[in-house]
Write an enzyme that holds these catalytic residues in place. Structure first.
Site, mmCIF file in Angstrom:
data_model
loop_
_atom_site.group_PDB
_atom_site.id
_atom_site.type_symbol
_atom_site.label_atom_id
_atom_site.label_comp_id
_atom_site.label_asym_id
_atom_site.label_seq_id
_atom_site.Cartn_x
_atom_site.Cartn_y
_atom_site.Cartn_z
ATOM 1 N N GLY A 1 36.898 81.116 -31.685
ATOM 2 C CA GLY A 1 37.286 80.845 -33.065
ATOM 3 C C GLY A 1 38.339 79.741 -33.124
ATOM 4 N N ASN B 1 25.375 78.934 -17.587
ATOM 5 C CA ASN B 1 26.588 79.629 -18.038
ATOM 6 C C ASN B 1 27.428 80.020 -16.826
ATOM 7 O OD1 ASN B 1 28.559 81.185 -19.122
ATOM 8 N ND2 ASN B 1 27.208 82.645 -20.142
ATOM 9 N N GLY C 1 30.190 78.165 -32.734
ATOM 10 C CA GLY C 1 29.760 79.513 -32.387
ATOM 11 C C GLY C 1 30.202 80.560 -33.390
ATOM 12 N N THR C 2 31.434 81.028 -33.242
ATOM 13 C CA THR C 2 31.972 82.152 -34.012
ATOM 14 C C THR C 2 31.788 82.008 -35.521
ATOM 15 O OG1 THR C 2 33.548 82.620 -32.264
ATOM 16 C CG2 THR C 2 34.113 83.459 -34.435
ATOM 17 N N CYS D 1 31.083 82.906 -18.070
ATOM 18 C CA CYS D 1 31.210 84.140 -18.828
ATOM 19 C C CYS D 1 32.288 85.027 -18.222
ATOM 20 C CB CYS D 1 29.893 84.898 -18.873
ATOM 21 S SG CYS D 1 30.089 86.388 -19.855
ATOM 22 N N GLY E 1 36.074 76.701 -31.515
ATOM 23 C CA GLY E 1 36.823 76.712 -32.767
ATOM 24 C C GLY E 1 36.327 75.764 -33.834
ATOM 25 N N LYS F 1 20.921 83.037 -26.626
ATOM 26 C CA LYS F 1 21.825 83.896 -25.850
ATOM 27 C C LYS F 1 21.518 83.780 -24.355
ATOM 28 C CE LYS F 1 24.452 87.614 -25.092
ATOM 29 N NZ LYS F 1 25.908 87.405 -25.201
ATOM 30 N N ILE G 1 30.857 91.446 -24.677
ATOM 31 C CA ILE G 1 29.474 91.933 -24.774
ATOM 32 C C ILE G 1 28.920 92.240 -23.381
ATOM 33 C CG2 ILE G 1 27.116 91.361 -25.550
ATOM 34 C CD1 ILE G 1 28.856 91.318 -27.966
HETATM 35 C C1 LIG Z 1 29.912 87.392 -29.506
HETATM 36 C C2 LIG Z 1 29.818 86.188 -28.622
HETATM 37 C C3 LIG Z 1 28.840 86.133 -27.643
HETATM 38 C C4 LIG Z 1 28.734 85.018 -26.794
HETATM 39 N N1 LIG Z 1 27.754 84.987 -25.854
HETATM 40 C C5 LIG Z 1 27.620 83.884 -25.060
HETATM 41 C C6 LIG Z 1 26.559 83.791 -24.132
HETATM 42 O O1 LIG Z 1 25.713 84.672 -23.994
HETATM 43 N N2 LIG Z 1 26.496 82.665 -23.359
HETATM 44 C C7 LIG Z 1 27.392 81.625 -23.475
HETATM 45 O O2 LIG Z 1 27.269 80.630 -22.765
HETATM 46 N N3 LIG Z 1 28.400 81.689 -24.382
HETATM 47 C C8 LIG Z 1 28.518 82.782 -25.170
HETATM 48 N N4 LIG Z 1 29.523 82.824 -26.094
HETATM 49 C C9 LIG Z 1 30.488 81.717 -26.180
HETATM 50 C C10 LIG Z 1 30.107 80.716 -27.286
HETATM 51 O O3 LIG Z 1 28.866 80.108 -27.014
HETATM 52 C C11 LIG Z 1 31.189 79.616 -27.394
HETATM 53 O O4 LIG Z 1 31.251 78.917 -26.171
HETATM 54 C C12 LIG Z 1 32.567 80.188 -27.711
HETATM 55 O O5 LIG Z 1 32.491 81.255 -28.614
HETATM 56 C C13 LIG Z 1 33.526 79.121 -28.263
HETATM 57 O O6 LIG Z 1 33.050 78.535 -29.442
HETATM 58 P P1 LIG Z 1 33.511 79.079 -30.908
HETATM 59 O O7 LIG Z 1 35.002 79.104 -30.915
HETATM 60 O O8 LIG Z 1 32.918 78.093 -31.865
HETATM 61 O O9 LIG Z 1 32.927 80.429 -31.041
HETATM 62 C C14 LIG Z 1 29.641 83.938 -26.946
HETATM 63 C C15 LIG Z 1 30.623 83.978 -27.940
HETATM 64 C C16 LIG Z 1 30.723 85.080 -28.774
HETATM 65 C C17 LIG Z 1 31.785 85.093 -29.846
#
Ligand SMILES: Cc1cc2nc3c(=O)[nH]c(=O)nc-3n(C[C@H](O)[C@H](O)[C@H](O)COP(=O)(O)O)c2cc1C
Length: 305
Positions: A217, A128, A266-267, A131, A245, A47, A73
Site C-alpha cells: 500500500g 517470484n 496491487g493493493t 515472497c 504503493g 497470482k 496468505i
Molecule cells: C493479498 C496480497 C497477495 C499477494 N500475492 C502475491 C503473489 O502471489 N505473488 C507476488 O509476486 N506478489 C504478491 N503480492 C505482492 C503484490 O504483487 C505487490 O508486489 C505488492 O503488494 C506491492 O504493491 P502494492 O503496494 O501496490 O500492493 C501480494 C500482495 C497482496 C497485498
C-alpha cells in the site's frame, strides 16, 4: 497538443499502457476482469503458482494497518496443473495480456512451473523470488547466487520474457538485480511487499497467524521508489517494472521518472477494483500538464541536484 502515446517498451515487450495489475491482487485475472475494465492495463499478472497445490496459511492472513495492509496468505494456489487447466482457455481470449508468476521451493520447482505457464500462453513470466510468506521464511532474492540460479533455469525453460521480482528487504538489491540480469532476466520487478508486523492489543496476538507478513500500500511507495532509483542509476540498461504503493496517476509518473518503464499497482485493487481507469485518466491529465506526449519521454528522466 498531439495525441498522448501511452505505449511503453519493457525490454522485448511492447505494452499498450505502462500500468500493470500486480500478482496476487487480481486473482487469476478472469475473476477481476469480470468486474473491471482491463483496457487501461498493459498486462495483468496472475497470482503466483507453485508446482503442487499449496494450502496457504490459516486465518487471519490479511489485516489493515494505519496506512496500507499486511498479508500472510502463504501463496495459496491450486498447483500448476490445475491452474493451467482453467487458465489456458481464458488466456487465449483475455482482453489484456496475462503474465504468469512462478514460485517454488527449489530451482526445478520454479522452472517446471514457468515451462507450464509458457505452454498455457502467458505473455511473460515473473519469477517470484521475494515472497515473505513461505513456511521456512526463505526469501530467494536475499541471495544473489540463488536468485541467478533460479532465473537461469527459468529463462532456459521458457520462450517468453522473464522478469525477476525482488523483495525491498534485499540487502544489496543492485547486486541481486545485476545477477538476475546476467542470468537471463529480461526485466526486474521492484518490488514485492516489505516485511511487516502488526498486533492486536486486545488479543495480545499478531494480526497475522504467521506473525511476520508482507506490508503493501501507499506506505511502501518511497521504499519501492528507492529500489527503482538505485537499480536504474547503477544498471541503466536493465528494464524495470516499479511496484509498491501506486494509487494515483502521479505515482505512476514518479516511478517512470525514477527509471521504471512500467508500473504495477496491487493493493489499491482491493478497495477499488476498477482503479485502472481512474489511474490512467490521471496519468494523461498529468502528462498534459507536464507537456509530455509519450510515456517514453518520461522514463528515467530524473535529474540530480
Ligand atoms: C493479498 C496480497 C497477495 C499477494 N500475492 C502475491 C503473489 O502471489 N505473488 C507476488 O509476486 N506478489 C504478491 N503480492 C505482492 C503484490 O504483487 C505487490 O508486489 C505488492 O503488494 C506491492 O504493491 P502494492 O503496494 O501496490 O500492493 C501480494 C500482495 C497482496 C497485498
Amino acid at each position: 497538443m498531439a495525441l498522448i502515446s501511452l505505449s511503453t517498451r519493457l525490454g522485448p515487450l511492447e505494452l499498450r499502457s505502462p500500468l500493470i495489475a500486480a500478482s496476487g491482487t487480481v486473482g487469476s485475472v478472469w475473476e477481476w476482469a469480470d468486474v473491471a475494465d482491463v483496457s487501461p492495463y498493459g498486462a495483468a499478472v496472475a497470482k503466483s503458482v507453485s508446482p503442487t497445490p499449496w494450502l496457504g496459511r490459516p486465518a487471519p492472513r490479511v489485516a489493515p494497518t494505519t496506512v496500507g495492509m499486511l498479508n500472510g496468505i502463504g501463496i495459496q494456489n491450486p498447483g500448476i496443473e490445475a491452474w493451467a487447466l482453467t487458465m489456458e482457455p481464458y488466456i487465449a481470449t483475455a482482453e489484456v495480456p496475462v503474465w504468469g508468476s512462478a514460485v517454488g521451493e527449489d530451482v526445478h520447482g520454479f522452472s517446471n512451473v514457468a515451462k507450464r505457464l509458457d505452454a498455457a500462453g502467458v505473455a511473460a513470466v515473473e519469477v517470484n523470488l521475494s515472497c515473505p510468506n513461505l513456511e521456512d521464511g526463505q526469501i530467494f532474492s536475499f541471495d544473489a547466487r540463488l536468485s541467478a540460479e533460479v532465473v537461469e533455469a527459468v529463462a532456459g525453460a521458457v520462450s517468453v520474457p522473464v522478469g525477476a521480482k525482488l523483495s525491498p528487504n534485499t540487502p544489496d538489491i543492485v547486486a541481486v538485480a545485476d545477477a538476475c540480469r546476467a542470468a537471463g532476466a529480461d526485466f526486474v520487478v521492484l518490488t514485492n511487499t516489505a516485511l511487516g508486523f502488526g498486533l492486536s492489543l486486545e488479543d495480545r496476538r499478531p494480526l497475522l497467524s504467521g506473525g511476520v507478513g508482507g506490508y503493501s500500500g501507499p506506505g511502501l511507495k518511497p521504499i519501492a521508489l528507492r529500489s527503482v532509483y538505485e537499480v536504474s542509476q547503477a544498471l541503466p540498461g536493465l528494464p524495470i517494472v516499479g511496484c509498491g504503493g501506486v494509487t494515483t496517476g502521479r505515482d505512476v509518473l514518479e516511478f517512470l521518472v525514477a527509471g521504471a518503464a512500467a508500473v504495477e499497482a496491487g493493493t489499491i485493487h482491493f478497495a477499488e477494483p476498477r482503479a485502472g481507469r481512474r489511474i490512467m485518466k490521471e496519468v494523461q491529465t498529468e502528462m498534459k500538464r507536464l507537456k509530455v506526449s509519450s510515456v517514453s519521454e518520461l522514463v528515467g528522466t530524473l535529474e540530480q541536484w
